[in-house]
Design an enzyme around this catalytic site. Structure first.
Site, PDB file in Angstrom:
ATOM      1  N   CYS A  98     -25.715  -0.136  24.071  1.00 47.00           N
ATOM      2  CA  CYS A  98     -26.539  -0.767  23.054  1.00 47.00           C
ATOM      3  C   CYS A  98     -26.924   0.246  21.971  1.00 47.00           C
ATOM      4  CB  CYS A  98     -27.793  -1.361  23.688  1.00 47.00           C
ATOM      5  SG  CYS A  98     -28.802  -2.328  22.542  1.00 47.00           S
ATOM      6  N   CYS A 196     -33.348  -5.474  29.391  1.00 45.78           N
ATOM      7  CA  CYS A 196     -34.060  -6.271  28.399  1.00 45.78           C
ATOM      8  C   CYS A 196     -33.477  -7.662  28.250  1.00 45.78           C
ATOM      9  CB  CYS A 196     -34.071  -5.541  27.058  1.00 45.78           C
ATOM     10  SG  CYS A 196     -32.469  -5.511  26.231  1.00 45.78           S
TER      11      CYS A 196
END
Length: 349
Positions: A98, A196
Site C-alpha cells: 500500500c 485496515c
C-alpha cells in the site's frame, strides 16, 4: 519550500492529523487527501466517520480537504496480490504494498495533478538526504515502539525524495499532546492495529476464500487429515488444523502445487537461511560482497544479526546468526545498520 504545495494523506486518525498540523505550523501550504479504498464496504478505515474527522481537522488547521476514489488502485495494487499470495502459499504484507504502490505512487500522481510536489503522512520514520551519496536515507523513528520503517523499505529513491514524515522524531504520547494543543477532534481517537481493509468482527480468511482442498501431511508425506484450501493457513499456525497426533503440531510449510499443508513439531519451524527476491537497496546500488546487518523477518520481529549475499539478479541469500522461527514466504526481510535502513526483499523460500 514554503511556496510549494504539500499533499497530506489523511486517514482521519490522530497521526496524520498532527502531521498536517506540524507542517502548517512551519508555514507550509497544504492540501488534504483521504483515500476511499472500498466503494461498497468499509473496513477499519475509509468510513464516512473517518472522512468527516479528516475534514474537521483540515477545517481547524485551515486547508482544503478532498476524498479521492482510489478503489481501483487499491484493488490492483493490494487486494488482488493479497489474495494471490495466500492462494500461492505465501503470507503477504499488504501495508508495504500500500505504501509503495498506493500512498507514494497513485496518490502522489493525483497530488501532482493539483500542483503538490510532496506527500506527507503520519508514519513513524525519518528521512534525511545525504548529499555525498546523492540519496535520501530512511531511518527508524525516535519511538522504537511505533517505528514503521519496516513498511517503507520498498520505496524508490524518487518516492523517498517526495515523501515527508513529520512524526519521525516524536513519541505517540507527544503526538497526543500536540493534537490536544492544536484543538484537533482526533486527539483521543483510538487506533487500530489490524488490517485496515478488513471490517470489524471479520477475518481476512473470509476475503481470501478457501481454494482447492487437499491433504494435511507430516514431514514424511504421511496424510494426517484434509483441509479446505491452503489460503486458510500460514507458517507457524497451530490452531484450527483439525488433526490430532497426541502432540502439538504447527504448519511448517505450504505446498501450493500439491495443495498440501505440511505440519511438524515446533523445532521444525526453525531455519538458518532464507532466499529473498525483488531486493531493494537504499544507500547503495548493491553491497560489495557479503553484508552483515540486523535482519527483521516480520514487522514485529526484534531483529537478528545476519549475513546477506546479493546475487546481482534481484535475489539474495540471508544466513541468520541464530536459527529463526517461522521464516515465512511472502513476508519482507528488512536489513538495518543501527537506525539506518539498508534495504530489504521478499522472502521466497
Amino acid at each position: 519550500m514554503n511556496g510549494n504545495l504539500t499533499a497530506v494523506a489523511m486517514s482521519g486518525g490522530v497521526d496524520s492529523s498532527v502531521a498536517a498540523g506540524l507542517l502548517a505550523r512551519l508555514g507550509r501550504r497544504l492540501v488534504g487527501f483521504s483515500m476511499n479504498l472500498a466503494a461498497d464496504r468499509h473496513g477499519r478505515c475509509c468510513s464516512p466517520d473517518d472522512f468527516r474527522d479528516a475534514r474537521a481537522v483540515a477545517d481547524t488547521i485551515g486547508f482544503p480537504h478532498y476524498v479521492l476514489g482510489m478503489e481501483d488502485d487499491f484493488r490492483r495494487a493490494v487486494l488482488e496480490p493479497f489474495k494471490d499470495d495466500y492462494a500461492a502459499g505465501r503470507t503477504p504484507s499488504p501495508c508495504v504494498r500500500c505504501n509503495t504502490f498506493v500512498k507514494f505512487d497513485a496518490l502522489l500522481t493525483r497530488a501532482r495533478g493539483v500542483g503538490a510536489d510532496r506527500v506527507a503522512t503520519g508514519h513513524y520514520a525519518r528521512l534525511d538526504y545525504d548529499p555525498a551519496l546523492g540519496r535520501t536515507l530512511l531511518r527508524t523513528a525516535a519511538d522504537d515502539d511505533k517505528d514503521q520503517s519496516y513498511f517503507l523499505f520498498d520505496l524508490s529513491e524518487e518516492q523517498r525524495r517526495r515523501a515527508e514524515f513529520p512524526l519521525g522524531a516524536l513519541t505517540k504520547d507527544a503526538v497526543r499532546v500536540e493534537a490536544r494543543a492544536m484543538g484537533l477532534t482526533t486527539a483521543e481517537k483510538p487506533e487500530s492495529m489490524d488490517l485496515c481493509f478488513v471490517a470489524k468482527g471479520e477475518s481476512y480468511r473470509g476475503m481470501v476464500g478457501t481454494g482447492v482442498a487437499g491433504e494435511i501431511v507430516d514431514r514424511s508425506g504421511r496424510a494426517l487429515g484434509s483441509h479446505g484450501g491452503i489460503a486458510q493457513f500460514t507458517i507457524g499456525q497451530r490452531r484450527g488444523l483439525g488433526v490430532a497426533t497426541g502432540g502439538k503440531l504447527y504448519v511448517i510449510a505450504l505446498d501450493a502445487a500439491a495443495h498440501r499443508v505440511v505440519v511438524g513439531e515446533e523445532k521444525d519451524l526453525y531455519r538458518e537461511t532464507c532466499t529473498i527476491d525483488r531486493v531493494r537497496w537504499l544507500p547503495f546500488d548493491r553491497p560489495a560482497g557479503a553484508l552483515r546487518a540486523t535482519a527483521r523477518i516480520r514487522s514485529g520481529h526484534e531483529g537478528v544479526i545476519a549475513e546477506v549475499r546479493d546475487h546481482g539478479d534481484g535475489t539474495a541469500t540471508v544466513t541468520f546468526e541464530e536459527a529463526q522461527r517461522a521464516v515465512t514466504p511472502g513476508q519482507a526481510a528488512v536489513f538495518y545498520d543501527g537506525d539506518l535502513v539498508l534495504g530489504g526483499g521478499w522472502i521466497a523460500s
